[in-house]
Design a protein around this motif. Structure first.
Motif, short mmCIF file in Angstrom:
data_model
loop_
_atom_site.label_atom_id
_atom_site.label_comp_id
_atom_site.label_asym_id
_atom_site.label_seq_id
_atom_site.Cartn_x
_atom_site.Cartn_y
_atom_site.Cartn_z
N PRO B 114 0.82 -1.22 0.00
CA PRO B 114 0.00 0.00 0.00
C PRO B 114 0.85 1.27 0.00
N ILE B 115 1.99 1.24 0.69
CA ILE B 115 2.87 2.42 0.75
C ILE B 115 3.32 2.85 -0.64
N ASP B 116 3.65 1.84 -1.50
CA ASP B 116 4.10 2.15 -2.86
C ASP B 116 2.92 2.23 -3.84
N GLY B 117 1.70 2.16 -3.30
CA GLY B 117 0.52 2.24 -4.16
C GLY B 117 0.31 0.99 -5.01
N ILE B 118 0.86 -0.15 -4.58
CA ILE B 118 0.67 -1.39 -5.34
C ILE B 118 -0.45 -2.21 -4.72
N GLY B 119 -1.59 -2.24 -5.41
CA GLY B 119 -2.78 -2.95 -4.91
C GLY B 119 -3.07 -4.19 -5.73
N GLU B 149 5.53 -8.62 3.55
CA GLU B 149 4.71 -8.32 2.38
C GLU B 149 4.26 -9.59 1.66
N GLY B 150 5.19 -10.55 1.56
CA GLY B 150 4.86 -11.81 0.89
C GLY B 150 3.77 -12.57 1.63
N GLU B 151 3.84 -12.56 2.97
CA GLU B 151 2.82 -13.23 3.78
C GLU B 151 1.47 -12.54 3.63
N ALA B 152 1.47 -11.21 3.66
CA ALA B 152 0.22 -10.46 3.54
C ALA B 152 -0.41 -10.73 2.18
N THR B 153 0.42 -10.79 1.15
CA THR B 153 -0.07 -11.06 -0.21
C THR B 153 -0.65 -12.47 -0.30
#
Ligand code: ZN
Ligand code: ZN
Lengths: 201, 201
Positions: B114-119, B149-153
């Motif tokens: 989200p910080i880099d705007g990647i949704g 990030e990988g886990e959240a994804t």
């Protein structure tokens, strides 16, 4: 199993850049493909034109896309009686930024390095010898790096100048201005001590 | 005082490469100009063609210059009932090299950030949802990186699959085979402990 042919070719080609290994090349390729195609296109274009049309200044050997670089074209500088010898184009910029020097340069594009097969001819020292023999210069400043190779190169060039009537100087080495003594390396401190000057307050 | 316009343009353009700052770009430019024009020309050419013609596989999103990548074109794989989700093209190669997997892939080209705007849309999760709804797959393996990030994804994608009839698995995390326990980081060791399996000698 490999990447697609063109992706693999891009990764392999990026490895011609100094300091870029396989993993870094891969990261760079993915970054360009995924986030910056415009930058990649601009780089492709700039690279093509640069490899094609950047040559060496006929007088000082610095990189330029003209026959003579801007400094060598300057009418004031053409009459200069001092010539400053540096290893790299970045050194010319560093010295120009001091605003203290208005003479000419000669850019070696490296230093003597027998191990890498870099000898006097590779540094254009035949051209430099002609400049020195021309009678234009009264002084040559040796501004090669204070490294083993830079010192050896300075030494070699000083010998060259002895045959002409040009006096030779070397830039001073010592403690950087604004630096704190305790953080200066021993070698620099030795130079600073042996190069001490008479002090009149 | 700057370098000649074209030298400066080359240095500036090189900074579009990830991890390349001003000094590194300068070193790369000088190295190419002085020692490897041929490599520079080849890079210019490969870059131009790559930026122009590499796209994403219509099925798995991996980089390819064709409509479908080699894996997605393989007739055997087209019938696969397992789909493996990875973050990057390099992960596909790593898994292919084990020779243990013969299913299909889906390449996210990143992770949710989200910080880099990647949704979700940037990772093609709408396409993935269609694949999962198609009824072809019995299992989805989540092989995103074991990072926050990988886990959240992975978590987000697992939720996606719940709506379809696809069972979801996650690659195992633990002590690397051949690794020594004392050199493994604490986080990995915790994973290895909590993921312990019944042992029958
Ligand atoms: Zn010049
Ligand atoms: Zn594909």
């Amino acid at each position: 199993m490999k990447f697609s042919p063109l992706v693999q070719e891009l990764i392999d080609s990026l490895r011609c850049l100094s300091g870029v290994g396989a993993k870094t090349a891969q990261r760079m390729a993915f970054h360009l493909l995924e986030r910056n195609r415009h930058g990649g296109m601009k780089l492709s274009d700039a690279l093509g034109r640069a490899m094609d049309s950047i040559g060496h200044c006929q007088k000082c050997r610095n990189f330029t896309e003209q026959d003579l670089c801007d400094i060598c074209q300057s009418p004031k500088r053409q009459l200069a009686e001092i010539i400053c010898i540096v290893e790299s184009p970045a050194d010319v910029i560093a010295i120009e930024q001091t605003g203290e020097f208005t003479g000419q340069y000669f850019v070696l594009m490296g230093h003597l390095s027998p191990i890498d097969g870099i000898g006097p001819d590779d540094l254009g020292l035949d051209t430099l010898a002609k400049h020195l023999a021309s009678g234009q210069y009264k002084e040559m400043i040796l501004a090669t790096n204070p490294t083993v190779e830079g010192e050896a190169t300075a030494h070699y060039i000083a010998d060259l100048a002895r045959e002409s009537q040009v006096s030779v100087s070397r830039i001073a080495h010592g403690v950087p201005v604004g630096g704190e003594l305790e953080y200066v390396d021993g070698n620099t401190l030795s130079h600073a001590l042996s190069g001490r000057k008479n002090y009149s307050a």
